[in-house]
Design a protein around this motif. Structure first.
Motif, PDB file in Angstrom:
ATOM      1  N   ARG A  14      34.089  37.864  38.450  1.00 59.66           N
ATOM      2  CA  ARG A  14      34.738  36.769  39.194  1.00 59.66           C
ATOM      3  C   ARG A  14      34.048  35.906  38.151  1.00 59.66           C
ATOM      4  NH1 ARG A  14      29.926  33.656  41.533  1.00 59.66           N
ATOM      5  NH2 ARG A  14      30.198  32.455  42.799  1.00 59.66           N
ATOM      6  N   ARG A  15      34.769  34.196  38.011  1.00 62.95           N
ATOM      7  CA  ARG A  15      34.937  34.015  37.449  1.00 62.95           C
ATOM      8  C   ARG A  15      35.603  33.614  36.024  1.00 62.95           C
ATOM      9  NH1 ARG A  15      29.959  30.502  38.707  1.00 62.95           N
ATOM     10  NH2 ARG A  15      29.888  30.312  41.074  1.00 62.95           N
ATOM     11  N   ILE A  35      42.907  35.543  44.072  1.00 60.08           N
ATOM     12  CA  ILE A  35      43.594  34.986  42.961  1.00 60.08           C
ATOM     13  C   ILE A  35      43.631  33.537  42.112  1.00 60.08           C
ATOM     14  CG2 ILE A  35      44.908  35.003  40.764  1.00 60.08           C
ATOM     15  CD1 ILE A  35      45.505  37.846  41.272  1.00 60.08           C
ATOM     16  N   TRP A  36      43.717  32.485  41.250  1.00 64.47           N
ATOM     17  CA  TRP A  36      43.973  31.143  41.532  1.00 64.47           C
ATOM     18  C   TRP A  36      44.863  31.468  39.967  1.00 64.47           C
ATOM     19  CZ3 TRP A  36      39.932  25.818  41.333  1.00 64.47           C
ATOM     20  CH2 TRP A  36      40.671  25.177  41.696  1.00 64.47           C
ATOM     21  N   VAL A  64      45.357  32.567  34.845  1.00 68.33           N
ATOM     22  CA  VAL A  64      44.747  32.966  36.144  1.00 68.33           C
ATOM     23  C   VAL A  64      43.451  33.045  36.217  1.00 68.33           C
ATOM     24  CG1 VAL A  64      45.397  35.771  37.562  1.00 68.33           C
ATOM     25  CG2 VAL A  64      47.779  35.203  35.640  1.00 68.33           C
ATOM     26  N   TYR A  65      43.021  32.526  37.201  1.00 66.34           N
ATOM     27  CA  TYR A  65      41.567  32.699  37.468  1.00 66.34           C
ATOM     28  C   TYR A  65      41.101  33.660  38.920  1.00 66.34           C
ATOM     29  CZ  TYR A  65      37.253  30.056  38.010  1.00 66.34           C
ATOM     30  OH  TYR A  65      35.733  29.844  38.315  1.00 66.34           O
ATOM     31  N   VAL A  70      38.934  40.712  40.779  1.00 65.81           N
ATOM     32  CA  VAL A  70      40.380  40.643  41.370  1.00 65.81           C
ATOM     33  C   VAL A  70      40.755  41.692  40.102  1.00 65.81           C
ATOM     34  CG1 VAL A  70      42.786  39.608  40.369  1.00 65.81           C
ATOM     35  CG2 VAL A  70      40.725  37.895  41.523  1.00 65.81           C
ATOM     36  N   SER A  71      41.831  42.391  41.188  1.00 67.19           N
ATOM     37  CA  SER A  71      42.792  43.635  40.774  1.00 67.19           C
ATOM     38  C   SER A  71      43.999  43.045  40.826  1.00 67.19           C
ATOM     39  CB  SER A  71      42.133  45.077  41.197  1.00 67.19           C
ATOM     40  OG  SER A  71      42.820  46.205  41.112  1.00 67.19           O
TER      41      SER A  71
END
Length: 116
Positions: A14-15, A35-36, A64-65, A70-71
């Motif tokens: 995260r982050r 994903i942001w 990619v944030y 995230v995977s």
């Protein structure tokens, strides 16, 4: 000359952020998490949920944030879809509802005005 693999998987806590030097012909697939994605010079950001993907033909760096753990996978797609096409697994409205239902931080409530 060594050939790069056609697919690379990765995870981000995260982050965390990952900078990609060139997104042209690369498909980003969200396996889990949110994903942001921000493309350099593009005023629109992209939010990917599990099952969503994004590919572009534009040569530009990207960030990619991870809004949550995230995977994801990066796939080599030199003959991919039209520039900027987002996978149609979910609509924008469904993604927005999902994000809000997960309790994204909301602005603090403004104190009520008291008229005396």
């Amino acid at each position: 000359m060594a050939q790069l693999p056609n697919e690379v998987g990765f995870q981000l806590p995260r982050r965390a952020m990952l900078r990609l030097a060139d997104m042209a012909g690369v498909e980003l697939v969200c396996v889990s998490g949110t994903i942001w994605l921000t493309l350099d010079g593009d005023p629109k950001d992209i939010v990917l949920l599990p099952g969503d993907s994004f590919v572009t033909a534009h040569r530009r760096p990207a960030i990619v944030y991870a809004l949550e753990p995230v995977s994801a996978r990066l796939l080599s797609r030199p003959d991919g879809p039209e520039p900027g096409q987002v996978g149609l697994a979910t609509s924008f409205v469904a993604r927005l509802r999902g994000a809000l239902s997960r309790g994204w931080p909301r602005p603090a409530a403004q104190p009520a005005l008291r008229v005396v």
